[in-house]
Design a protein around this motif. Structure first.
Motif, PDB file in Angstrom:
ATOM      1  N   LEU A 251     -12.656  -8.588   7.835  1.00 54.66           N
ATOM      2  CA  LEU A 251     -13.204  -9.875   9.076  1.00 54.66           C
ATOM      3  C   LEU A 251     -11.839  -9.417  10.203  1.00 54.66           C
ATOM      4  O   LEU A 251     -10.657  -9.127   9.743  1.00 54.66           O
ATOM      5  CB  LEU A 251     -12.232 -10.929   8.119  1.00 54.66           C
ATOM      6  CG  LEU A 251     -12.713 -11.284   6.932  1.00 54.66           C
ATOM      7  CD1 LEU A 251     -12.430 -12.805   6.167  1.00 54.66           C
ATOM      8  CD2 LEU A 251     -14.000 -12.880   8.077  1.00 54.66           C
ATOM      9  N   HIS A 252     -12.253  -9.479  11.217  1.00 60.60           N
ATOM     10  CA  HIS A 252     -11.631  -8.713  12.613  1.00 60.60           C
ATOM     11  C   HIS A 252     -10.984  -7.382  12.452  1.00 60.60           C
ATOM     12  O   HIS A 252      -9.811  -7.408  12.484  1.00 60.60           O
ATOM     13  CB  HIS A 252     -10.563  -9.637  12.832  1.00 60.60           C
ATOM     14  CG  HIS A 252     -11.053 -11.687  13.418  1.00 60.60           C
ATOM     15  ND1 HIS A 252     -10.010 -12.731  12.590  1.00 60.60           N
ATOM     16  CD2 HIS A 252     -12.558 -11.885  13.709  1.00 60.60           C
ATOM     17  CE1 HIS A 252     -10.518 -14.138  13.522  1.00 60.60           C
ATOM     18  NE2 HIS A 252     -11.595 -13.006  13.182  1.00 60.60           N
ATOM     19  N   GLU A 275      -1.060 -12.556  13.052  1.00 64.43           N
ATOM     20  CA  GLU A 275      -1.100 -11.818  14.115  1.00 64.43           C
ATOM     21  C   GLU A 275      -1.982 -11.571  14.644  1.00 64.43           C
ATOM     22  O   GLU A 275      -2.455 -11.720  16.014  1.00 64.43           O
ATOM     23  CB  GLU A 275      -0.353 -10.938  14.552  1.00 64.43           C
ATOM     24  CG  GLU A 275      -0.009  -9.762  15.249  1.00 64.43           C
ATOM     25  CD  GLU A 275       0.286  -7.907  15.370  1.00 64.43           C
ATOM     26  OE1 GLU A 275       0.026  -7.228  16.184  1.00 64.43           O
ATOM     27  OE2 GLU A 275       0.382  -7.409  14.633  1.00 64.43           O
ATOM     28  N   ASP A 276      -3.021 -11.108  14.229  1.00 63.82           N
ATOM     29  CA  ASP A 276      -4.574 -11.189  14.827  1.00 63.82           C
ATOM     30  C   ASP A 276      -4.983 -12.859  15.118  1.00 63.82           C
ATOM     31  O   ASP A 276      -6.099 -13.176  15.938  1.00 63.82           O
ATOM     32  CB  ASP A 276      -5.213 -11.199  12.858  1.00 63.82           C
ATOM     33  CG  ASP A 276      -7.711 -11.018  13.847  1.00 63.82           C
ATOM     34  OD1 ASP A 276      -7.967 -10.191  14.612  1.00 63.82           O
ATOM     35  OD2 ASP A 276      -7.521 -11.792  13.154  1.00 63.82           O
ATOM     36  N   ILE A 278      -3.238 -15.138  16.096  1.00 60.62           N
ATOM     37  CA  ILE A 278      -2.299 -15.137  17.286  1.00 60.62           C
ATOM     38  C   ILE A 278      -3.401 -14.718  18.637  1.00 60.62           C
ATOM     39  O   ILE A 278      -3.509 -15.109  19.300  1.00 60.62           O
ATOM     40  CB  ILE A 278      -1.071 -14.904  16.928  1.00 60.62           C
ATOM     41  CG1 ILE A 278      -0.371 -15.975  16.358  1.00 60.62           C
ATOM     42  CG2 ILE A 278      -0.039 -15.442  18.472  1.00 60.62           C
ATOM     43  CD1 ILE A 278       1.358 -15.668  15.585  1.00 60.62           C
ATOM     44  N   GLU A 279      -3.556 -13.432  18.481  1.00 62.08           N
ATOM     45  CA  GLU A 279      -4.044 -12.763  19.346  1.00 62.08           C
ATOM     46  C   GLU A 279      -5.267 -13.318  19.898  1.00 62.08           C
ATOM     47  O   GLU A 279      -5.743 -13.050  20.758  1.00 62.08           O
ATOM     48  CB  GLU A 279      -4.547 -11.183  19.423  1.00 62.08           C
ATOM     49  CG  GLU A 279      -2.863 -10.782  19.395  1.00 62.08           C
ATOM     50  CD  GLU A 279      -2.291 -10.308  20.720  1.00 62.08           C
ATOM     51  OE1 GLU A 279      -2.363 -10.565  21.340  1.00 62.08           O
ATOM     52  OE2 GLU A 279      -0.972 -10.702  20.142  1.00 62.08           O
ATOM     53  N   MET A 280      -6.327 -13.937  18.718  1.00 62.68           N
ATOM     54  CA  MET A 280      -7.663 -14.105  18.794  1.00 62.68           C
ATOM     55  C   MET A 280      -7.611 -15.408  19.880  1.00 62.68           C
ATOM     56  O   MET A 280      -8.534 -15.420  20.346  1.00 62.68           O
ATOM     57  CB  MET A 280      -8.254 -14.459  17.677  1.00 62.68           C
ATOM     58  CG  MET A 280      -8.920 -13.482  16.702  1.00 62.68           C
ATOM     59  SD  MET A 280      -9.858 -11.999  17.870  1.00 62.68           S
ATOM     60  CE  MET A 280     -12.099 -13.584  18.385  1.00 62.68           C
ATOM     61  N   GLY A 281      -6.646 -15.985  19.509  1.00 64.94           N
ATOM     62  CA  GLY A 281      -5.961 -16.995  20.107  1.00 64.94           C
ATOM     63  C   GLY A 281      -5.644 -17.297  21.797  1.00 64.94           C
ATOM     64  O   GLY A 281      -6.019 -18.652  22.516  1.00 64.94           O
ATOM     65  N   LYS A 282      -5.484 -15.975  21.907  1.00 64.47           N
ATOM     66  CA  LYS A 282      -5.006 -16.164  23.566  1.00 64.47           C
ATOM     67  C   LYS A 282      -6.334 -15.463  24.263  1.00 64.47           C
ATOM     68  O   LYS A 282      -6.363 -15.374  25.631  1.00 64.47           O
ATOM     69  CB  LYS A 282      -4.027 -14.630  23.555  1.00 64.47           C
ATOM     70  CG  LYS A 282      -3.206 -14.866  22.852  1.00 64.47           C
ATOM     71  CD  LYS A 282      -1.710 -14.103  22.808  1.00 64.47           C
ATOM     72  CE  LYS A 282      -0.206 -14.490  22.650  1.00 64.47           C
ATOM     73  NZ  LYS A 282       0.711 -13.119  22.502  1.00 64.47           N
ATOM     74  N   LYS A 283      -7.477 -15.315  23.887  1.00 64.19           N
ATOM     75  CA  LYS A 283      -8.277 -14.698  24.288  1.00 64.19           C
ATOM     76  C   LYS A 283      -9.741 -16.303  25.178  1.00 64.19           C
ATOM     77  O   LYS A 283     -10.150 -17.093  23.711  1.00 64.19           O
ATOM     78  CB  LYS A 283      -9.528 -13.905  23.299  1.00 64.19           C
ATOM     79  CG  LYS A 283      -8.654 -12.353  23.195  1.00 64.19           C
ATOM     80  CD  LYS A 283      -9.479 -11.724  22.266  1.00 64.19           C
ATOM     81  CE  LYS A 283      -8.352 -10.321  22.141  1.00 64.19           C
ATOM     82  NZ  LYS A 283      -9.170  -9.204  21.209  1.00 64.19           N
TER      83      LYS A 283
END
Length: 352
Positions: A251-252, A275-276, A278-283
């Motif tokens: 998954l990711h 962390e994954d 949070i980073e996905m949410g920024k895209k």
């Protein structure tokens, strides 16, 4: 490729994938139940946009109202029909296109959840194929317009995974993969069922979150308690998938076992997953929502019974407990009846 293609369900995914096929010279007919959308495509073409100027284009195409599908009887038969409907519409959509399939024609489930069995019950397993679209993140701002909220993935993530139910690589699977590849990255998989359940884990831990909280994917990713609910939802679905014997994919890029470790107190695993998220949410679009969140905004029925409901049903078969998935199913059904009840606190209340 010289094949006659039908897109049964020209919603966001069907329009996006079919639109890129049209842009590359394929013979595509859209079939949809939204009259304004059908009329707009026929009059002005399908308008496609995204996060970059290069994604903006208008393609001319043909669309049929449901009542006009009978016109196909006067034409050459359909070689490939992509069913891209909500899961609860799968069976009647399959019945609708079945009479117009070529003798060697077949149906591709381009949907969330696991609907191949419903299609096979109508046309037979030899006429069924599955395609998973992961991280495509599209929506319909209006009739004749499809917009992609997320970035083009390319080599960073394989969006389309095409597979035969029997797990062998076939020429027709490769052909379908290439058709989807007009839109973004693709592969042919020998692990359709494992890919399906892996996508179900992703969907069941994100879609109902947006539906029940009323928040965007970005807003959910910024809240520690909501991220914790996501981890619980995913971990339960992973446990059920493994009990069912599915070979789950990453998954990711993260091994599914990390979710189990995270709930068992492994701080490093928990931090990696957070962390994954949070980073996905920024895209992509900060107000973007997965399909179930979009359904709520538009007052439509959701796929909760075919998504988290399936996780809960399978769990009972194996004697497993899925309290957070059970709770999110109830929460989404409550919000379906009264959208004003969608709040972050409703979702946070599911934490054990």
């Amino acid at each position: 490729m010289g094949k006659k293609i039908a897109i049964v369900g020209a919603g966001a995914v069907g329009s996006k994938v079919g639109g890129h096929m049209l842009a590359n010279g394929e013979d595509v007919t859209f079939i949809d139940g939204w009259p304004d959308h059908v009329e707009k495509i026929n009059k002005d073409g399908l308008y496609m946009t995204g996060n970059t100027p290069e994604e903006e284009m208008t393609v001319q195409g043909r669309a049929l109202h449901l009542t006009d599908v009978q016109e196909l009887a006067k034409e050459d038969p359909i070689d490939i029909a992509f069913v891209s409907m909500k899961s609860y519409d799968t069976e009647w959509a399959t019945q609708l296109i079945k009479p117009y399939l070529a003798p060697d024609g077949f149906i591709v489930s381009l949907q969330n959840c696991m609907n191949e069995e419903f299609i096979a019950a109508i046309v037979g397993w030899g006429k069924v194929m599955g395609t998973i679209a992961a991280k495509i993140s599209v929506q319909m701002p209006g009739p004749g317009h499809v917009h992609r909220n997320g970035p083009i993935m390319g080599n960073s993530h394989t969006v389309f995974r095409v597979g035969e139910p029997h797990g062998r690589i076939t020429p027709r699977a490769e052909e379908v993969a290439q058709l989807c590849g007009y839109c973004d990255s693709y592969l042919v998989t020998t692990n359709l069922w494992g890919e399906r359940w892996t996508k179900l884990v992703m969907n069941s831990s994100s879609n109902p979150m947006a539906a029940a909280s009323g928040l965007s994917s970005t807003a959910i990713s910024e809240d520690a308690d909501l991220r914790k609910v996501k981890i619980h939802l995913a971990a339960e679905a992973i446990e059920v998938g493994r009990a069912a014997g599915f070979n789950l994919e990453k998954l990711h890029g993260i091994d599914c076992g990390q979710w189990t470790k995270a709930l068992d107190g492994d701080k490093a695993a928990y931090a990696e997953i957070e962390e994954d998220y949070i980073e996905m949410g920024k895209k992509g679009n900060p107000d973007g929502r997965p399909s179930m969140g979009q359904d709520m905004q538009k007052g439509r029925r959701t796929e909760i019974d075919f998504m988290n409901g399936l996780v809960c049903m399978k769990a009972r078969e194996f004697g497993l407990k899925t309290p957070v998935n059970d709770g999110i199913v109830e929460a989404v059904k409550m919000v379906e009846k009264d959208p004003s009840k969608a709040t972050p606190d409703l979702v946070k209340g599911l934490l054990p």
